[in-house]
Design an enzyme around this catalytic site. Structure first.
Site, short mmCIF file in Angstrom:
data_model
loop_
_atom_site.label_atom_id
_atom_site.label_comp_id
_atom_site.label_asym_id
_atom_site.label_seq_id
_atom_site.Cartn_x
_atom_site.Cartn_y
_atom_site.Cartn_z
N GLU A 1 21.66 32.88 -126.08
CA GLU A 1 22.51 33.92 -125.49
C GLU A 1 22.82 33.65 -124.01
OE1 GLU A 1 21.06 37.72 -128.13
OE2 GLU A 1 19.80 37.16 -126.45
C1 TNX Z 1 18.32 38.55 -129.89
S1 TNX Z 1 17.88 36.11 -131.18
C2 TNX Z 1 17.57 37.87 -128.95
C3 TNX Z 1 16.58 38.62 -128.16
C4 TNX Z 1 16.48 40.06 -128.57
C5 TNX Z 1 16.63 40.17 -130.06
C6 TNX Z 1 16.45 41.56 -130.59
C7 TNX Z 1 17.49 35.64 -129.77
C8 TNX Z 1 17.11 34.28 -129.66
N1 TNX Z 1 17.57 36.52 -128.76
O1 TNX Z 1 16.88 38.50 -126.80
O2 TNX Z 1 15.25 40.55 -128.15
O3 TNX Z 1 17.90 39.71 -130.44
O4 TNX Z 1 16.49 41.58 -131.97
#
Ligand code: TNX
Length: 521
Positions: free
Chosen positions: A334
């Site tokens: 992200e």
């Molecule tokens: C996505 S999936 C994230 C996290 C959040 C999570 C909550 C991923 C690698 N990153 O930053 O905590 O969703 O479900």
């Protein structure tokens, strides 16, 4: 012992006269040799049962004393038996005997053979990790009351026969998010105990994110001092960090259970807490406001500044020095606040730093976009059943751990009524968590590139141990079976899980009583 009258009445009922309303007390099903989670590879029931008594001894060579002690500690509270550990059991003594030595290449380092005879249980493995796995199986072959914390006066039998068992995948992981809400060392230890029951062999700790920084780093002390201050949890609830001594103690505690700790520092995104502590890590040098909301994708390290790489080098060096395990997780997910070109520049410099400190780089599957990730492990968290970027990286050598968010994310709600958890990836009931194959889910990634499976538990909505347990169990058991077992059978898993409920109840584990399962009482 006082037995409630109602219980006596139900016990006195003839078997044929089960009234419609008798569902309140269902006798626990008899333990069979196959009622084990994860399902063993081969189960051959037969022959007389073994009876554990106050005269039983545990025989083990000096090299397996630690495993023997752990077995004795597991069986003593409920039985009240001494279970002395001896080098050789005197003839005629009922014995649980542990031994290591060549028992076949196919059993690998974690496989074991368990033989149950009238007066001997023999557990054999190539090494202690296999003995430990076999001990977890043996615990499940005793009545559920074996998990009670005080003595119970009852018969302790183990069904006769043989088990041959070994894992399908080398990596069977769980993850705790220490950043969004900090979980104390004691809570992490309890989780280690709980997951070790299911032969999970890695615990990934997500140690830094936008909200908080949860590990002491001596060369950048404000990371933990500021990033781990009270109020740095989501919604300003909680805070805290692991000192190096606490982290090392956790590494040891995990190793005693044949679990390897995988530390994660997420970058180049998810770094707001680090930038609050050290404003020089932003491009304009201005400290951002601390954030305890649950937004993602807004922070980035400054890709063009040299101090960024001194920071990363220092953090990785200190993390590697306190981590005996082979992997360091560098996040990479992200990174919407980092341009794609900057992301590649960053990974080109950072991935080799992990190798410089003797570790294998591990990251969320977003890192597959970087050519430098060919020697790394990518953790797939997507919702799709193919991923061209990841598949291309796999052709260059990247290996994959499967954590598809819509199947393996333990923080997602079971259904709309679940009081805690998120739902962005969908609802995940027990059958959903169980009914997929980590080896074939991604149509463009071959099974041989899959190192294993991991069940992440993000903690935006989790504060207490009871919250962790409610979301993790029973789904963690489902994911653990996908990682260990070569067989896959929902009807069988469902019935073994129903029989497991009383064990969690004895342990005081706050598991979710899914209506998909017929829970034994
Ligand atoms: C996505 S999936 C994230 C996290 C959040 C999570 C909550 C991923 C690698 N990153 O930053 O905590 O969703 O479900």
């Amino acid at each position: 012992m006082r037995v409630p009258l109602a219980a006596l009445l139900v016990l006195a009922l003839p078997l044929t006269a089960a009234p419609a309303a008798a569902s309140a007390v269902t006798a626990p099903p008899p333990v069979t040799l196959g009622s084990v989670i994860p399902a063993p590879v081969e189960v051959h029931p037969g022959g007389p049962d073994f009876r554990l008594t106050s005269g039983t001894v545990i025989a083990a060579p000096a090299s397996a004393l630690d495993v023997a002690r752990r077995l004795a500690e597991a069986l003593r509270p409920a039985t009240g038996y001494a279970l002395p550990i001896v080098a050789h059991a005197p003839g005629g003594t009922p014995v649980i005997s542990l031994a290591t030595g060549p028992v076949g290449a196919r059993l690998g380092t974690e496989g074991y053979r368990l033989g149950v005879r009238r007066s001997e249980i023999s557990l054999r493995a190539n090494g202690n990790a296999g003995l430990f796995a076999g001990v977890q199986t043996l615990r499940q072959l005793l009545p559920a009351a074996i998990d009670a914390s005080t003595p119970r006066h009852q018969r302790w039998t183990v069904p006769g026969g043989d088990i041959v068992d070994y894992p399908r995948f080398a990596y069977r992981g769980a993850m705790l998010d220490e950043a969004r809400h900090f979980h104390s060392p004691d809570e992490i230890k309890r989780y280690l105990d709980e997951i070790s029951r299911f032969k999970v062999n890695y615990l990934h700790l997500h140690l830094a994110d936008d909200q908080g920084w949860r590990i002491q780093i001596d060369s950048w002390p404000r990371l933990a001092q500021v990033g781990g201050a009270p109020g740095t949890g989501v919604d300003g609830v909680g805070g805290g960090y692991l000192t190096k001594a606490q982290y090392r103690d956790l590494v040891r505690y995990a190793a005693d259970r044949y679990i390897t700790i995988v530390p994660e520092i997420d970058m180049p995104g998810h770094v707001n807490a680090a930038q609050v502590a050290y404003p020089e890590l932003t491009c304009d040098g201005v400290a951002p406001p601390p954030r305890t909301d649950t937004d993602v994708g807004y922070s980035s390290l400054c890709i063009g500044k040299e101090i960024t790489y001194r920071f990363v080098d220092d953090v990785l060096r200190e993390l590697a020095a306190m981590t005996p395990g082979p992997y360091i997780h560098i996040g990479g997910d992200e990174a919407q606040a980092t341009s794609p070109a900057d992301y590649l520049t960053f990974e080109r410099r950072v991935l080799p730093l992990v190798a410089k400190y003797g570790k294998t780089a591990y990251g969320w599957h977003d890192i597959a976009a970087a050519p430098a990730a060919s020697a790394a492990i990518a953790q797939y968290w997507g919702l799709d059943t193919s991923n061209a970027t990841l598949a291309a990286a796999v052709r260059r050598g990247t290996r994959v751990v499967m954590s598809p968010a819509n199947l393996a994310y333990l923080d997602q709600k079971y259904n709309p009524e679940t009081p805690i958890g998120l739902d962005w990836a969908g609802y995940i009931e027990v059958q959903t968590a169980y009914d997929w194959d980590p080896g074939t889910l991604l149509s463009d990634v071959p099974a041989k590139a899959v190192l294993g499976v991991e069940a992440p538990l993000w903690s935006e909505t989790l504060r207490k141990m009871a919250d962790i347990e409610f979301l993790a169990f029973p789904r963690l058991a489902a994911i653990a079976e996908l990682g260990w077992s070569s067989s896959h059978d929902w009807a069988s898993f469902r019935s073994r899980l129903g029989a497991y409920g009383p064990r969690w109840a004895e342990q005081g584990v706050n598991f979710y009583r899914s209506t998909q399962i017929d829970w034994a009482r």
